[in-house]
Design an enzyme around this catalytic site. Sequence first.
Site, PDB file in Angstrom:
ATOM      1  N   ARG A  91     -47.508 -37.346   4.771  1.00  0.00           N
ATOM      2  CA  ARG A  91     -46.892 -36.476   5.783  1.00  0.00           C
ATOM      3  C   ARG A  91     -46.520 -37.300   7.014  1.00  0.00           C
ATOM      4  NH1 ARG A  91     -51.812 -33.558   8.902  1.00  0.00           N
ATOM      5  NH2 ARG A  91     -53.321 -35.230   8.638  1.00  0.00           N
ATOM      6  N   ASP A 253     -58.493 -46.479   3.739  1.00  0.00           N
ATOM      7  CA  ASP A 253     -57.107 -46.251   4.171  1.00  0.00           C
ATOM      8  C   ASP A 253     -57.040 -45.945   5.669  1.00  0.00           C
ATOM      9  OD1 ASP A 253     -58.456 -43.880   3.002  1.00  0.00           O
ATOM     10  OD2 ASP A 253     -56.769 -42.805   3.883  1.00  0.00           O
TER      11      ASP A 253
HETATM   12  P1  AMP Z   1     -55.944 -38.505   6.431  1.00  0.00           P
HETATM   13  O1  AMP Z   1     -57.138 -37.641   6.200  1.00  0.00           O
HETATM   14  O2  AMP Z   1     -55.027 -37.990   7.523  1.00  0.00           O
HETATM   15  O3  AMP Z   1     -56.295 -39.946   6.599  1.00  0.00           O
HETATM   16  O4  AMP Z   1     -55.089 -38.384   5.101  1.00  0.00           O
HETATM   17  C1  AMP Z   1     -55.505 -38.869   3.862  1.00  0.00           C
HETATM   18  C2  AMP Z   1     -54.353 -38.859   2.909  1.00  0.00           C
HETATM   19  O5  AMP Z   1     -53.925 -37.515   2.662  1.00  0.00           O
HETATM   20  C3  AMP Z   1     -53.130 -39.596   3.388  1.00  0.00           C
HETATM   21  O6  AMP Z   1     -52.515 -40.177   2.263  1.00  0.00           O
HETATM   22  C4  AMP Z   1     -52.265 -38.503   3.965  1.00  0.00           C
HETATM   23  O7  AMP Z   1     -50.903 -38.841   4.005  1.00  0.00           O
HETATM   24  C5  AMP Z   1     -52.546 -37.366   2.990  1.00  0.00           C
HETATM   25  N1  AMP Z   1     -52.352 -36.032   3.612  1.00  0.00           N
HETATM   26  C6  AMP Z   1     -53.112 -35.451   4.547  1.00  0.00           C
HETATM   27  N2  AMP Z   1     -52.622 -34.238   4.859  1.00  0.00           N
HETATM   28  C7  AMP Z   1     -51.530 -34.044   4.111  1.00  0.00           C
HETATM   29  C8  AMP Z   1     -50.586 -32.983   3.967  1.00  0.00           C
HETATM   30  N3  AMP Z   1     -50.670 -31.873   4.674  1.00  0.00           N
HETATM   31  N4  AMP Z   1     -49.579 -33.161   3.096  1.00  0.00           N
HETATM   32  C9  AMP Z   1     -49.466 -34.288   2.369  1.00  0.00           C
HETATM   33  N5  AMP Z   1     -50.322 -35.323   2.449  1.00  0.00           N
HETATM   34  C10 AMP Z   1     -51.352 -35.208   3.302  1.00  0.00           C
HETATM   35 MG    MG Z   2     -55.482 -41.594   7.036  1.00  0.00          MG
END
Ligand code: AMP
Ligand code: MG
Length: 487
Positions: A91, A253
């Site tokens: 996103r 990540d």
């Molecule tokens: P984060 O928890 O923000 O580090 O996200 C972990 C993974 O989930 C990353 O690859 C983000 O791009 C993906 N991600 C988180 N929220 C969304 C969403 N609403 N739609 C698509 N991908 C998401």
């Molecule tokens: Mg992240």
Amino acid sequence: MKKYGFHFDTTYTNLPDPFFTELEPQKVEEPNLVILNKKLSRSMGLDFSDLSLKKQAELFSGNDLPKGSTPFSQAYAGHQFAHFTMLGDGRAHLWGEHIMPNKQRVDIQFKGSGRTPYSRGGDGKAPLSPMLREYLISEAMFFLGIPTTRSLAVVTTGEAVMRETPLPGAILTRIAGSHIRVGTFQFAAYFCDKEALVSLMDYTIERHYSDLLDNVEIKNKPLALIKAFMERQVDLVVNWMRVGFIHGVMNTDNMTLSGETIDYGPCAFMDQYDPDTVFSYIDQMGRYAYGNQPKIAEWNLARFAETLLPLIDDDRDKAIFLAEELLSDFSDMYHLKWLRMMCCKLGLFGSYEGDERLVLDLLTWMHKNEADYTQTFYDLSEKTQCKNQVPTKGFFRDWYLRWQDRVLKNEKPLEDSLSLMKKYNPVVIPRNHKVEEALNMAGTGDLDAFCESLKAIKEPYKNIESFKSFQLPPNPDERVFQTFCGT
Ligand code: AMP
Ligand code: MG
């Protein structure tokens, strides 16, 4: 003069194809500017004063991308709570790299800007509240003097994002040294060829560790990179421990090679001192608890080192031996830097036997007595001035007298001790209850509390009377025990 001052010079897209996908952010229905970080934009050489609010909203929603931007999303993988997965910007869209007037290269990135090939089951969107949370806490980290990504703007999209209930959708514009993660190297090692891995390593060294290239004595580039990255990670985590910051999702990540704090999800600052403190609702096992952060950083570094094994030596056993030898320095390096930092929090110069005992005894006392981490250190820094404020009885009196004796060994004026303490001990941190209050009000359209919080976190080391309410720990009925990713 370039429009608004953008100076794009994007290099990430010179990496081999698998590392990214070029695509535009999704257009949004009715963008509205919630906040623009004018001071940050100025420091980036950007000026939007000629743009109407409507046009600014179009810009920071991606409806009207600036000239020179070449939007793309990045591929990466990662260990999430120790489980390996293919991820990527699900996103997020980068506008590209911008060169600041001080010649620093930064990524400008949208978060919440729609689906990408890496979205998996997600909708690519973000609700307003977590984007404002990232804005506030990342700015707080910056003013605390801790390496971090920054926040340039937040817009609402005019569209509802479906979570448990429909929520206002939003996009955050994030500024980062880069978005190269440990997970980017994992992606290269698991899913690409050796050539791609070499390109990523060389690119990362060039972008973040170029001083390594000046050192002609370096025989093994990947080992040198691991060592340099380890030093940055140690410094970062020591800083987190200093201010009681709990990242909450130290997945591979979410660890960047630049050494900046990134991805402010369920992160939070500890009030009462307890090494087991966990706020994140998703962290049921306490993997990312306050006191576990150094161990996890070490674990993540080992995952990073694994990706570079084929480049360390053709003989895998030899490569493993060399990497392990290097990583075995982590705990000593961390311990030394942590102890130095804790001594600075106590205004201690030099190093004496018994320093560590002194630090540990205070922490144990704080833990037992549920003392507020920030306030305790701040109170000590106030009390060094007043000799008549020695506590009257109990363990704390004994500890206090020991500490006073040790301060005398500094062989420096008391003022030096005091200013050291003031540099290491913040008065204001973004306390959970204040953050929640600000975000709850922002959810009703009232940004007053959010803006007040933003003002308070800008002078974290100063005791400013009008920000008293931001200094105090929460009352028992105000305490926040859990935070949510809210993605
Ligand atoms: P984060 O928890 O923000 O580090 O996200 C972990 C993974 O989930 C990353 O690859 C983000 O791009 C993906 N991600 C988180 N929220 C969304 C969403 N609403 N739609 C698509 N991908 C998401
Ligand atoms: Mg992240």
